[in-house]
Design a protein around this motif. Structure first.
Motif, short mmCIF file in Angstrom:
data_model
loop_
_atom_site.label_atom_id
_atom_site.label_comp_id
_atom_site.label_asym_id
_atom_site.label_seq_id
_atom_site.Cartn_x
_atom_site.Cartn_y
_atom_site.Cartn_z
N LYS A 1 0.83 -1.20 0.00
CA LYS A 1 0.00 0.00 0.00
C LYS A 1 0.87 1.26 0.00
CE LYS A 1 -3.76 -2.42 0.13
NZ LYS A 1 -4.59 -2.52 -1.10
N ALA A 2 2.02 1.18 0.68
CA ALA A 2 2.92 2.34 0.72
C ALA A 2 3.48 2.61 -0.67
CB ALA A 2 4.04 2.09 1.72
N MET A 3 3.85 1.55 -1.40
CA MET A 3 4.37 1.73 -2.76
C MET A 3 3.28 2.31 -3.67
SD MET A 3 7.55 0.92 -2.90
CE MET A 3 7.78 0.71 -4.67
N GLN A 4 2.06 1.85 -3.50
CA GLN A 4 0.95 2.41 -4.28
C GLN A 4 0.77 3.89 -3.98
OE1 GLN A 4 -2.45 0.00 -3.38
NE2 GLN A 4 -1.80 -1.74 -4.68
N LEU A 5 0.94 4.22 -2.70
CA LEU A 5 0.78 5.61 -2.28
C LEU A 5 1.86 6.49 -2.91
CD1 LEU A 5 -1.02 7.28 -0.30
CD2 LEU A 5 0.79 6.96 1.39
N LEU A 6 3.10 5.99 -2.96
CA LEU A 6 4.20 6.77 -3.48
C LEU A 6 4.16 6.90 -5.00
CD1 LEU A 6 7.13 5.42 -1.27
CD2 LEU A 6 6.15 7.71 -1.20
N SER A 7 3.81 5.78 -5.70
CA SER A 7 3.84 5.81 -7.16
C SER A 7 2.55 6.34 -7.78
CB SER A 7 4.14 4.42 -7.73
OG SER A 7 3.07 3.53 -7.39
N GLY A 8 1.47 6.28 -7.00
CA GLY A 8 0.20 6.78 -7.51
C GLY A 8 -0.49 5.83 -8.47
N GLU A 9 -0.07 4.58 -8.50
CA GLU A 9 -0.62 3.59 -9.40
C GLU A 9 -1.13 2.39 -8.61
OE1 GLU A 9 -0.98 3.63 -12.75
OE2 GLU A 9 -0.33 5.71 -12.78
N GLY A 10 -2.06 1.66 -9.21
CA GLY A 10 -2.54 0.44 -8.59
C GLY A 10 -1.47 -0.61 -8.51
N ASN A 11 -0.71 -0.74 -9.60
CA ASN A 11 0.46 -1.61 -9.58
C ASN A 11 1.70 -0.74 -9.37
OD1 ASN A 11 -1.01 -4.00 -10.14
ND2 ASN A 11 -1.11 -3.41 -12.32
N PRO A 12 2.24 -0.76 -8.17
CA PRO A 12 3.32 0.18 -7.86
C PRO A 12 4.57 -0.06 -8.71
CG PRO A 12 3.13 -1.47 -6.14
CD PRO A 12 1.96 -1.67 -7.05
N VAL A 13 5.19 1.03 -9.10
CA VAL A 13 6.45 1.00 -9.84
C VAL A 13 7.50 1.71 -8.99
CG1 VAL A 13 7.65 1.61 -11.96
CG2 VAL A 13 5.20 1.06 -12.01
N PRO A 14 8.55 0.99 -8.53
CA PRO A 14 9.56 1.63 -7.67
C PRO A 14 10.20 2.82 -8.36
CG PRO A 14 9.80 -0.76 -7.64
CD PRO A 14 8.80 -0.45 -8.72
N ASN A 15 10.41 3.88 -7.60
CA ASN A 15 11.07 5.11 -8.05
C ASN A 15 10.34 5.80 -9.19
OD1 ASN A 15 13.19 4.86 -6.17
ND2 ASN A 15 14.22 3.40 -7.52
N PHE A 16 9.04 5.52 -9.31
CA PHE A 16 8.24 6.21 -10.34
C PHE A 16 6.99 6.78 -9.68
CE2 PHE A 16 4.68 6.25 -13.34
CZ PHE A 16 5.21 7.08 -14.32
N SER A 17 6.69 8.01 -10.01
CA SER A 17 5.52 8.65 -9.42
C SER A 17 4.66 9.24 -10.51
CB SER A 17 5.93 9.76 -8.45
OG SER A 17 4.80 10.42 -7.95
N CYS A 18 3.43 8.71 -10.58
CA CYS A 18 2.46 9.28 -11.51
C CYS A 18 1.74 10.39 -10.76
CB CYS A 18 1.47 8.22 -11.97
SG CYS A 18 0.24 8.82 -13.15
N LYS A 19 2.27 11.61 -10.89
CA LYS A 19 1.85 12.69 -10.01
C LYS A 19 0.41 13.11 -10.26
CE LYS A 19 5.76 14.71 -7.98
NZ LYS A 19 6.05 15.83 -7.09
N ASN A 20 -0.29 13.28 -9.17
CA ASN A 20 -1.62 13.85 -9.22
C ASN A 20 -1.49 15.36 -9.22
OD1 ASN A 20 -3.01 11.37 -9.15
ND2 ASN A 20 -2.67 11.24 -6.94
N PRO A 21 -2.52 16.06 -9.65
CA PRO A 21 -2.44 17.53 -9.59
C PRO A 21 -2.33 18.04 -8.14
CG PRO A 21 -4.64 16.77 -10.28
CD PRO A 21 -3.76 15.58 -10.27
N VAL A 22 -2.76 17.21 -7.18
CA VAL A 22 -2.67 17.61 -5.76
C VAL A 22 -1.51 16.85 -5.13
CG1 VAL A 22 -3.86 17.73 -3.56
CG2 VAL A 22 -5.14 18.05 -5.68
N PRO A 23 -0.56 17.55 -4.52
CA PRO A 23 0.60 16.84 -3.94
C PRO A 23 0.21 16.01 -2.72
CG PRO A 23 0.65 19.16 -3.35
CD PRO A 23 -0.48 19.00 -4.33
N LEU A 24 0.96 14.93 -2.55
CA LEU A 24 0.77 14.07 -1.37
C LEU A 24 1.60 14.64 -0.22
CD1 LEU A 24 -0.56 11.39 -0.46
CD2 LEU A 24 1.57 10.24 -1.10
N ALA A 25 0.97 14.93 0.91
CA ALA A 25 1.65 15.64 1.99
C ALA A 25 2.42 14.70 2.92
CB ALA A 25 0.63 16.45 2.79
N ALA A 26 1.73 13.75 3.54
CA ALA A 26 2.39 12.92 4.55
C ALA A 26 1.57 11.67 4.80
CB ALA A 26 2.54 13.72 5.85
N LEU A 27 2.20 10.73 5.51
CA LEU A 27 1.54 9.48 5.88
C LEU A 27 1.32 9.46 7.39
CD1 LEU A 27 0.66 6.46 5.30
CD2 LEU A 27 3.01 5.87 5.91
#
Length: 792
Positions: free
Chosen positions: A37-63
């Motif tokens: 779930k953490a990898m999904q949160l960081l990459s922004g994808e259902g299938n997480p990709v390490p070191n890749f972020s599909c950025k949303n228009p709204v930045p992710l602040a914190a966990l």
């Protein structure tokens, strides 16, 4: 978290023109799921990709999360790579304070370092020195226990056992733990565990009816209420540490008005609703898939159900601990964002004093602001993080009081605050505590009973330092505290009292005037002095009579005067000595007695000279005069003066306090400085006495008119006998008896000289004046001569 976010969004003073959103992921109590779930949160994808972020228009602040330390640690390692802020509301493992391994991890619950220190303070407060420790086999249990042991060992607390509870249920391990607890002698057991890991052990303890133990609970199970009543009764008296609790205004109202229609995407709320109201939501196809039987058994959720007035644990907000910390975590992020958007260009904390872009900031930029956040929440509590990302160590101390009529079995009986002074950090309302089995008295937990003052501890072979025997202090030593590790030696002038807990001044011993021996010697000296004075007066009064003249009256005066001083000398040996007395008394004694012996030697020599000078043409006539006798006295005494001068100059006697000869007593005595010098002085006096004896003995058969040689012979025989007896007696005694032996020798020899030399003359002068005539002396001399001729 949802309540706090909604409250912040409605309060424009916190984040004006900014709305917070959230995503909630269920880790299913699995580390692997947490990482996914953490990898999904960081990459922004259902299938997480390490070191890749599909950025949303709204930045992710914190966990915010996780709760368990075992889950937070791998997450913190992952988020630390990207400097992504993570705030946990319940993970307390000490290792998470390491900012090298976990640079972006923070928490609103205290580190176990604080908890371990607080438990150690509690143990020391109640003076428990013999405890057992049980901990779960996890980072939380291991590090908390490790820190606790390090703290209590500083204060001399020992552990009877340290055992682990496996995180996976094991009946074999639980039975092993039961055997150890059942056989243990400690009455205090600390448990570092989470509630569900320790619950099987608690149930087995109840089944075995193990009572009489005081349980110290970590925050993982201190407020664990999901237990059967009989288990709660068995664990009555638990002292637990609970993280700071607080009230959240409006939170109960928020919970009471929860409804799936308000949050249709919240799958957790729908499931909660079904379990609370025992109903099922209709599927998309309605109830067509439900058969007739189910229709009769399952009630359909209509949405008209209400939580208002519902009596369920979910609505109980009397014990908000982790909930309160989650509330503070959300507000920490909000205040950090508020500070970030308030940044003025050119005054920022980043490169070239730049600021972060509020709609496109980097995680590490927000992390900077979260680390420095400091605000006061709605309860008036300060919220901030130290350099390790930890809040202050503030705990409530909870006592389990399972009694009827109480809404909650957890009663606050104290608190701990790491921000206070060390001596004020822990507060306990001892009178409010109910101990195991309903006792009010603090239980005792020691391996060995305390050693009272006067005793010291000695370790038992093969056992911890808390197991010891008590032995009394040795002679000359005391212990004035309980459980002394060693005894203290008293100063030389002091001695232990009977209890051995304090040093008292030793009694002083010396040849005192008050004791019978000192008084007898003093009286004897005064008596002899009176006799000498009487003889002196008689000789002065009858100085012109033939008997006085015939015995060299000048030497007699000197001898009587020196004898008078010899009986004064003992007063320097009786009574408490002083430095001056010690310095002069032996030298004075030696010189005065040398004068006496010199006078006697001069008398003996003068007798021989007088007899030899009567022969015709004798050259000795010029030596028969008072000056010759005086010369002998002066020269003989001068040698003794030289010996004593060398002694006093190079090896002066001094006052000494002897504390070794007699236990418990200080003997005040004079140290002679040099035994060799003392015996040289005494030896010279002995040599003079022996010479006088020999000379007098050789002249004993001279005519009766010069028969003083007989008396000199007897006096010297007595003198030498006294001082020869003195030597072994002096060497075999110590302390005041040495002084007594010497005084006795002085008085005996003085009395002997007085008796042998002067009493016969006083007898003639006072009682037989008819013999005190010149004719009688000459007639006796002629008679003696005729007898000698007839004998030839």
């Amino acid at each position: 978290m949802v309540f706090a976010i909604e409250e912040i969004n409605m309060n424009q003073s916190v984040l004006p023109n900014i709305t917070l959103g959230f995503s909630i992921y269920d880790s299913c109590d699995s580390v692997l799921m947490s990482l996914l779930k953490a990898m999904q949160l960081l990459s922004g994808e259902g299938n997480p990709v390490p070191n890749f972020s599909c950025k949303n228009p709204v930045p992710l602040a914190a966990l915010i999360g996780e709760d368990k330390s075992s889950h937070s640690i791998p997450l913190a390692r992952l988020f630390g790579v990207y400097k992504f802020p993570q705030i946990s509301f319940a993970s307390s493992a000490t290792i998470l304070s390491d900012k090298i391994q976990f640079p972006s991890f923070l928490r609103t619950t205290p580190s176990d370092d604080f908890q371990s220190f607080a438990i150690a303070k509690l143990i020391m407060h109640f003076k428990w020195t013999w405890i057992g420790i049980i901990f779960e086999d996890s980072t939380y249990g291991f590090q908390g226990t490790q820190t606790l042991i390090a703290e209590i060992e500083k204060s001399g607390v020992c552990t009877e056992f340290v055992i682990t509870i496996p995180t996976s249920y094991s009946i074999t391990r639980i039975m092993y733990i039961m055997d150890i607890i059942d056989k243990s002698t400690t009455s205090v057991i600390v448990v570092f565990s989470t509630n569900y890991i320790f619950k099987p052990v608690m149930i087995e303890i109840t089944n075995r009816n193990i009572t009489g133990k005081t349980w110290i609970a970590s925050d993982g199970w201190a407020t664990f209420a999901d237990l059967p009543t009989n288990v709660m009764n068995t664990f009555q008296g638990v002292l637990g540490f609970s993280v700071r609790r607080g009230n959240i205004p409006g939170f109960h109202n928020f919970l009471s008005h929860l409804h799936p229609s308000r949050s249709p995407q919240d799958i957790f709320l729908q499931e909660f609703w079904e379990q609370t109201f025992h109903c099922k939501w209709p599927t998309k196809n309605g109830l067509q898939n439900l058969n007739a039987t189910l229709n009769e058994l399952v009630r359909v959720c209509t949405g008209n159900e209400s939580l208002l007035g519902k009596d369920i644990p979910f609505l109980d907000i009397s014990d908000l601990s982790s909930t309160y910390n989650a509330f503070n975590a959300v507000y920490s992020i909000a205040h950090a964002i508020h500070t970030m958007i308030s940044c003025e260009e050119g005054k920022g904390p980043f490169a070239n004093k730049s600021c972060a872009q509020v709609h496109n900031f980097e995680p590490w930029q927000l992390l900077h602001y979260i680390k420095h956040v400091h605000f006061t929440n709605v309860n008036g509590d300060e919220v901030f993080y130290d350099t390790n990302g930890n809040p202050p160590g503030i705990y409530d101390i909870i006592n389990w009081q399972v009694t009827q009529g109480k809404s909650s079995p957890f009663v606050k009986v104290g608190h701990f605050n790491s921000q206070s002074k060390p001596e004020q950090a822990l507060f306990i309302n001892q009178s409010a505590i109910i101990w195991n089995e309903g006792r009010k008295k603090v239980p005792l937990s020691v391996c060995s009973n305390s050693c009272p003052p006067g005793y010291r501890k000695t370790m038992q072979n093969g056992k911890p330092p808390c197991c010891f025997d008590c032995i009394s202090c040795d002679n000359g030593e005391i212990s004035n505290i309980t459980d002394a590790a060693y005894c203290l030696k008293c100063f030389d002038d002091y001695w232990p009292n009977e209890e051995g807990d304090k040093c008292i001044i030793k009694p002083v011993e010396f040849l005192s005037y008050d004791e019978p021996l000192g008084a007898a010697l003093s009286a004897s000296a005064v008596t002899i002095a009176i006799f000498i004075a009487i003889v002196f007066i008689v000789f002065i009064k009858y100085r012109n009579t033939p008997i006085v003249k015939a015995n060299n009256r000048n030497l007699s005066y000197i001898l009587l005067g020196s004898l008078l001083f010899t009986v004064v000398c003992p007063f320097a040996f009786i009574g408490e000595p002083t430095n001056i007395e010690c310095f002069i008394r032996q030298a004075a004694f030696g010189i005065i007695f040398t004068i006496c012996v010199s006078c006697i030697l001069a008398k003996a020599i003068m007798v021989i000279l007088a007899f030899r000078a009567t022969k015709p043409n004798s050259s000795l006539k010029r030596w028969v005069s008072p000056k010759a006798g005086n010369f002998i006295v002066v020269v003989s005494t001068l040698f003794q003066v030289i010996i004593c001068s060398i002694w006093l100059q190079h090896f002066p006697p001094f006052l000494q306090k002897n504390t070794t000869f007699k236990l418990g007593t200080v003997i005040i005595e004079c140290n002679e400085g040099s035994n060799a010098a003392f015996w040289c002085m005494l030896g010279y006096m002995g040599i003079m006495a022996m010479i006088s004896f020999v000379v007098a003995f050789l002249s004993r058969k001279l005519p009766d008119s010069f028969n003083e040689a007989k008396f000199i012979t007897f006096s010297m025989l007595m003198f030498v006998s006294v001082w020869l007896s003195f030597i072994p007696a002096y060497l075999s005694t110590q302390g005041k008896y040495m002084a007594a032996v010497e005084v006795f020798a002085m008085l005996s020899s003085s009395l002997g000289l007085l008796s042998c030399i002067f009493l016969p003359k006083c007898y003639i002068v006072l009682l037989r004046p008819d013999l005190n005539t010149k004719e009688q002396l000459l007639d006796r001399g002629a008679t003696r001569t005729r007898k000698n001729i007839n004998a030839l």
